[in-house]
Design an enzyme around this catalytic site. Structure first.
Site, PDB file in Angstrom:
ATOM      1  N   CYS A   1       8.336 -26.878  -6.636  1.00 50.80           N
ATOM      2  CA  CYS A   1       6.987 -27.027  -7.173  1.00 50.80           C
ATOM      3  C   CYS A   1       5.971 -26.391  -6.231  1.00 50.80           C
ATOM      4  CB  CYS A   1       6.642 -28.501  -7.389  1.00 50.80           C
ATOM      5  SG  CYS A   1       6.513 -29.442  -5.855  1.00 50.80           S
TER       6      CYS A   1
ATOM      7  N   CYS B   1       5.897 -27.556  -2.683  1.00 54.25           N
ATOM      8  CA  CYS B   1       6.946 -26.962  -1.847  1.00 54.25           C
ATOM      9  C   CYS B   1       6.453 -25.647  -1.237  1.00 54.25           C
ATOM     10  CB  CYS B   1       8.201 -26.694  -2.663  1.00 54.25           C
ATOM     11  SG  CYS B   1       8.937 -28.144  -3.445  1.00 54.25           S
TER      12      CYS B   1
ATOM     13  N   ASP C   1     -10.063  12.364 -13.166  1.00 54.32           N
ATOM     14  CA  ASP C   1     -10.113  13.735 -12.679  1.00 54.32           C
ATOM     15  C   ASP C   1      -9.706  14.632 -13.848  1.00 54.32           C
ATOM     16  OD1 ASP C   1      -9.989  15.985 -10.883  1.00 54.32           O
ATOM     17  OD2 ASP C   1      -7.806  15.762 -10.973  1.00 54.32           O
TER      18      ASP C   1
ATOM     19  N   ASP D   1      -4.692  12.738  -9.397  1.00 57.93           N
ATOM     20  CA  ASP D   1      -3.360  13.149  -8.954  1.00 57.93           C
ATOM     21  C   ASP D   1      -3.356  13.991  -7.682  1.00 57.93           C
ATOM     22  OD1 ASP D   1      -4.524  15.440 -10.112  1.00 57.93           O
ATOM     23  OD2 ASP D   1      -2.534  16.290 -10.482  1.00 57.93           O
TER      24      ASP D   1
ATOM     25  N   ASP E   1      -8.455  13.758  -4.704  1.00 58.25           N
ATOM     26  CA  ASP E   1      -8.770  12.533  -5.451  1.00 58.25           C
ATOM     27  C   ASP E   1      -8.582  11.276  -4.602  1.00 58.25           C
ATOM     28  OD1 ASP E   1      -9.345  13.893  -7.825  1.00 58.25           O
ATOM     29  OD2 ASP E   1      -7.224  13.959  -8.387  1.00 58.25           O
TER      30      ASP E   1
END
Length: 767
Positions: free
Chosen positions: A22, A25, A445, A645, A649
């Site tokens: 739980c 714990c 981009d 990419d 960027d």
């Protein structure tokens, strides 16, 4: 325990934790780990049963961490080989499920007669007379006492072992509540049976059936929960299952089948038709179509020929391939994906901090409410009050068990991120899963993101009668030093024009976001957009109309100058990716604004945006300009995601609220992003946002059922509705409701799989 030596100083260790049940714990293990000298922070996940320990000193050895976890009642194992550890955890989880099932069946067989003897006698007059005639009331109660004691001391013993230890450490958890509830019912019943004179007149009642049924129903809930939780980790298990176990490797001039662990970088591997590609490599001989769906989420096989890269775990088609191994072990793409999925599934979202604060005081508060309920019924309840007070106090303890709260967030994260990985969406940072939900604007981009990133030279105009061949050759010589897609287009055009031998370019310099410069035969050559020409004092006014015309058609007009004089202008056109328009439309359907941020000229950017239906265009931006544009959107009150990419960027990806990098892009871009798409298919962007929103909605639903549901039933359990309406909740029904709440939470999280499939279908993608 698997203990590495030496333990790293700095960095982190991953531990597999056994025995947690739980949220309490989780807190106890985190507290124990954080208390070890040399630990900077510890983060524990209940659903994955993992702990990530950040180290900042030499004191935090693996053994010290394991001992700390053991002192609070759990076991820890260092995760050195994630794949092997996952397999071991899966096997251990399966064994634990079998043990729980066996314990439940034993408890059920022992509890059934107890339930029939006590409750059946009340429900049926015939059964009551039969029990009285055959066993007698005294023997019936004695038999119930024996059977219930066996249930509590056998299948139910872990509740007492862990629960009492937690109480002793003043950190009560779900096991403590069960131990208190079932133990109180059993203890009171034993006193009523063996020493009724110790109790006030009229209060000697037995509740053996309540104690036995509580343990049995909670064991049933644990069994159902364990089986459901086993399904939440299926994504990582499937990824691990994609790995080949062996490969044909060239050794001593012969092909030998060797285990995957024995393959080394530089080995030559042969992949037969229909086999899995064992490791990352480069094709040296042969050709075939390879199914890369496990990496990209795309079902269409990709043609592979000599020089092409292949990824371990992907499926070879009907051709035979010979590979040179480039990556093995933890360095392979698949191993990296598994690490990312594990990290995302083990992440703690900001919403979890609220859950942690609630569960921190919830269990002690429940114990306090149970004691107050006991006292109130003893003082104010009708005679005999003790039995009624005990029943209500036990019911409060049982109904409020917080195990569902501990599972509410991590199970949804596991299912959501696992399904995302199957679709080729990787969350590098867990908080991105929550951050994407609130995104109001997505900025893209252009080159390589919205477009193919493979432009071609389509138009050329000489200035002052300069020969095209000469200027193109000089320009190709300069661009030979650049990896930019436009440079590739120039080199390709020169190659197609038969220019095999190019002049030598010296002192090359890339002008980030603007263009390039170099010295060719002692002449300074610059190439780039209008802004670069303006900054360099090159007059382009006479050609503005031509450049504008190209730009309006979607091309990129560029210039080349020699020693400060314009030599030529040319147009490079980059085709728009076919999925880009669908992605933009899907984002609009989600209520998200779309923005293009590009270093390209405004006319070209506007033309591309118009074709795609993009809302806003920010053109002619340097990398820092993209960051400023993101900040401007933020000032408008928007949460912004940026999709890119390239190297240029990276600042924008890091600056955005959520950075989304294409897996086909540069390593720097992917390292700067918090989400990685394993292909260039932008339709995965709205899919990721929709999945994020569904996951967060799922978490909210889980928290409601795990917390509000329990809180709402506490007054009923305490008996507040007993006097005015005659409505009560017995411990037996409380145990059933509590156990089923955990099962509901896990089952609700598993619904995310169906939602993800529906999202894929909505944007026209095969799930």
């Amino acid at each position: 325990m698997n203990t590495p030596s030496p333990t790293p100083t700095g960095g982190h260790l991953d531990l597999a934790i056994s025995g947690m049940t739980c949220a309490a714990c989780v807190r106890r293990v985190e507290k124990a780990l954080s208390g070890v000298p040399g630990v900077a922070a510890a983060q524990v996940n209940l659903a994955t049963e993992r702990a990530r320990v950040a180290l900042d000193g030499p004191g935090a050895t693996a053994q010290a961490l394991a001992d700390a976890v053991k002192r609070v009642g759990y076991t820890a194992t260092v995760v050195e080989d994630p794949a092997r550890q996952h397999a071991a955890q899966a096997a251990e989880r399966e064994q634990a499920t079998r043990r729980l099932t066996r314990a439940f069946l034993i408890a059920a067989l022992l509890t059934l007669p107890v339930f029939l003897l006590e409750m059946g006698a009340h429900a049926s007059a015939t059964l009551h007379h039969w029990i009285h005639a055959t066993l007698g009331e005294a023997r019936s109660q004695q038999l119930q006492a024996v059977l219930t004691t066996v249930v509590l001391a056998g299948p139910g013993w872990p509740f007492f072992r862990l629960g009492v230890a937690a109480l002793w450490q003043r950190a009560p958890d779900m096991n403590s509540l069960v131990a208190l509830g079932a133990g109180s019912a059993w203890g009171y019943s034993m006193v009523s049976l063996l020493a009724p004179q110790w109790l006030p007149d009229g209060t000697a009642h037995i509740y053996f059936e309540a104690a036995a049924v509580i343990v049995t129903l909670i064991l049933l809930g644990r069994v159902l929960e364990a089986r459901a939780r086993g399904r939440t980790g299926a994504a990582v298990q499937r990824l691990i299952g994609m790995q080949a176990r062996s490969a044909l490797v060239l050794r001593d001039g012969q092909m030998h089948e060797v285990p995957l662990e024995a393959i080394r970088v530089g080995d030559v591997v042969r992949v037969r038709p229909g086999e899995k590609i064992p490791v990352d490599g480069e094709v040296s001989e042969g050709s075939s179509y390879v199914n890369e769906a496990m990496i990209t989420g795309e079902p269409v096989p990709v043609e592979k020929a000599p020089g092409d890269a292949v990824t371990g775990g992907t499926q070879n088609g009907s051709g035979s391939l010979t590979l040179r191994v480039t990556q093995v072990g933890d360095d392979t793409v698949l191993a990296g994906i598994i690490r990312l999925v594990e990290a995302a599934q083990g992440a703690r979202l900001p919403i979890q901090a609220l859950v942690d604060r609630i569960t921190g005081w919830f269990v002690p508060a429940v114990i306090g409410v149970a004691l107050a309920t006991l006292s109130a019924w003893l003082l104010l309840g009708p005679s005999p009050a003790l039995g009624t007070a005990l029943v209500h106090a036990v019911t409060v303890l049982i109904i409020a068990c917080p195990c569902a709260m501990g599972l509410a967030t991590p199970t949804s994260i596991m299912v959501g991120t696992g399904r995302a990985a199957e679709l080729g969406i990787l969350f590098r940072q867990g908080d991105a899963l929550q951050g994407l939900r609130d995104v109001q604007a997505v900025a893209f981009d252009k080159t390589g993101t919205l477009t193919a990133g493979k432009p071609a030279l389509t138009d050329w105009v000489e200035v002052d009668g300069q020969a095209r061949g000469e200027v193109l050759g000089v320009l190709a010589a300069v661009q030979a030093h650049s990896e930019h897609p436009i440079a590739h287009a120039i080199r390709q055009a020169a190659s197609e024009a038969g220019m095999a031998a190019l002049p030598e370019a010296r002192a090359f310099r890339a002008l980030t976001g603007a263009g390039v410069e170099a010295q060719v035969d002692g002449v300074r050559v610059i190439a780039g957009g209008e802004r670069l020409m303006r900054e360099e004092g090159v007059d382009t006014a006479a050609w503005a109309a031509q450049a504008e015309s190209w730009g309006e058609s979607g091309g990129t007009p560029l210039y080349v100058a020699r020693d400060g004089r314009l030599a030529a202008l040319f147009c490079v056109t980059d085709p728009i990716l076919p999925q880009s328009a669908q992605a933009v439309a899907a984002l609009h359907a989600e209520g998200v604004r779309t923005v293009m941020m590009t270093g390209d000229n405004r006319h070209t950017a506007q033309a591309v945006a118009q074709q795609l239906g993009i809302d806003d265009v920010r053109a002619e931006l340097l990398p820092e300009g993209k960051v400023a544009a993101i900040e401007a959107l933020r000032k408008e009150g928007m949460k912004v995601a940026f999709v890119g990419d390239g190297i240029n960027d990276a600042p924008a990806l890091a600056a955005a609220d959520v950075g989304i990098a294409l897996g086909t892009g540069t390593d720097i871009a992917m390292e700067s992003a918090s989400v990685v798409l394993m292909s260039d298919d932008l339709r995965k962007v709205p899919q990721a946002i929709a999945l994020s929103r569904a996951t967060m909605a799922n978490i909210r639903q889980n928290l409601f059922w795990a917390f509000a549901y329990n809180v709402a039933l506490i007054p009923l359990a305490a008996g507040l509705l007993s006097a005015p309406f005659g409505i009560t909740l017995t411990p037996v029904f409380a145990a059933g409701a509590m156990a089923l709440s955990s099962v509901f939470v896990v089952g609700n999280a598993l619904r995310l799989k169906a939602h993800a499939r529906g999202t894929a279908n909505l944007i026209g993608e095969q799930p």
